[in-house]
Design a protein around this motif. Structure first.
Motif: not given
Length: 339
Positions: A279-283, A289-292, A312-314, A319-324
């Motif tokens: 999905s767009d969100g996962e992409e 993550l790749t850039q970081l 809001a979307t950002a 936030a969903s990437l919080g553990p990483q």
């Protein structure tokens, strides 16, 4: 017999209570709010049989009440698919009841203009409801209004060789002409696997439309209106036209709220379009993550700019990437990095 349901919009608690009493005494039910933001939220959630609107409103609780806020809200109500025919009766305080102001609000689509203390309020409500719609249109709209609409937060946008569907509702077909061509161009991903933003001129040139950008704008406007109506009627969703085809600084673009899927075998003049695996969100998140991991210092604003998404979307994606990931620094000088 179905009771009429009103929305009362006034920032003065005393006046609001007085209006509530009058509406209730007529046997009607109501919701009441005190600012523009709360009104828009209510209007997106469901339909109303009529609206009582005080012009001098704050945008949100605690802000200064201003007449332009009320007139802006009136314009937004008239631009809404669900409420474009809903009677709006403007209520005004002494000092804001000049003929010029009355003329202006009528031009914006107000059904009536009632001065406080509202001596003829019941008559104004009755007259506005009586003349609001032809009976056939009133029946269709009222059927939608009996059920509270669910705000649209996203869904599967599926493009096949025959049609385009969103949340199981068919929005257009391959016989739909110009809008079919526009959508097909907007779902061809770039080399970075993101959905493109195309200007009206670019779309007109690629489709070879004689009237240029104007024809593209008209096609998009018509599609947005029809799509909003279909989603309200068939799926019970309150969906703004920009929730499907968004207007961005770079041009028209399929909204980031959509999970765009192109069926295998759908072809364009430049060949086949691959079905996206994510999905767009996962992409978006994988790109971040790749850039970081490459050592880049990125902020939320970088994320918004890269993908043309809302704040809001950002925030939701990050936030969903919080553990990483983690945010280091403070405010404008801070940035994200891999944990």
């Amino acid at each position: 017999m179905v009771k009429l349901h009103a929305l009362i919009i006034d920032d003065n608690p005393g006046v609001r209570e007085a209006l509530e009493d009058r509406v209730e005494s007529m046997g009607h039910t109501f919701d009441s709010v005190g600012c523009q933001d709360d009104a828009l939220l209510r209007l997106k959630e469901q339909g109303y049989d009529y609206i009582l609107l005080d012009l001098e409103l704050p945008t949100r609780f605690g802000k200064t009440p201003l007449i332009p806020t009320g007139t802006n809200l009136l314009s937004q109500i008239r631009g809404s698919v669900l409420h474009r025919h809903t009677p709006v009766i403007v209520v005004t305080a002494h000092g804001h009841d000049s003929p010029d102001l009355a003329t202006r609000v009528f031009k914006l689509g107000a059904s009536d203009f009632v001065k406080k203390p509202f001596d003829n309020l019941e008559t104004a409500i009755g007259d506005a409801i009586a003349r609001r719609l032809p009976s056939t249109e009133r029946t269709r709209i009222s059927t939608t209004k009996r059920h509270a609409l669910t705000p649209f937060t996203g869904g599967d946008f599926i493009v096949t060789a025959e049609a385009v569907e969103l949340c199981g509702v068919r929005l257009c077909e391959n016989t739909s002409g110009r809008i079919w061509q526009i959508i097909n161009l907007l779902c061809v991903r770039t080399a970075k696997c993101v959905l493109p933003a195309c200007s009206g001129k670019d779309l007109a040139d690629r489709i070879k439309v004689e009237r240029g950008e104007k024809a593209i704008a008209e096609a998009v406007k018509t599609f947005r209106k029809r799509a909003s109506e279909l989603l309200a009627e068939q799926a019970g969703l309150a969906c703004d036209g920009n929730d499907i085809i968004a207007t961005t600084p770079r041009g028209y673009q399929l909204s980031p709220k959509l999970t765009v899927e192109v069926a295998a075998g759908v072809t364009r003049k430049n060949g086949k379009v691959a079905v996206p695996e994510k999905s767009d969100g996962e992409e978006r998140k994988q790109w971040f993550l790749t850039q970081l991991r490459k050592g880049k210092r990125l902020t939320r604003r970088d994320y918004e700019k890269q993908f043309t998404v809302s704040i809001a979307t950002a925030k939701r994606d990050l936030a969903s990437l919080g553990p990483q990931i983690e945010f280091v620094g403070a405010g404008e000088v801070g940035h994200y990095q891999i944990r």
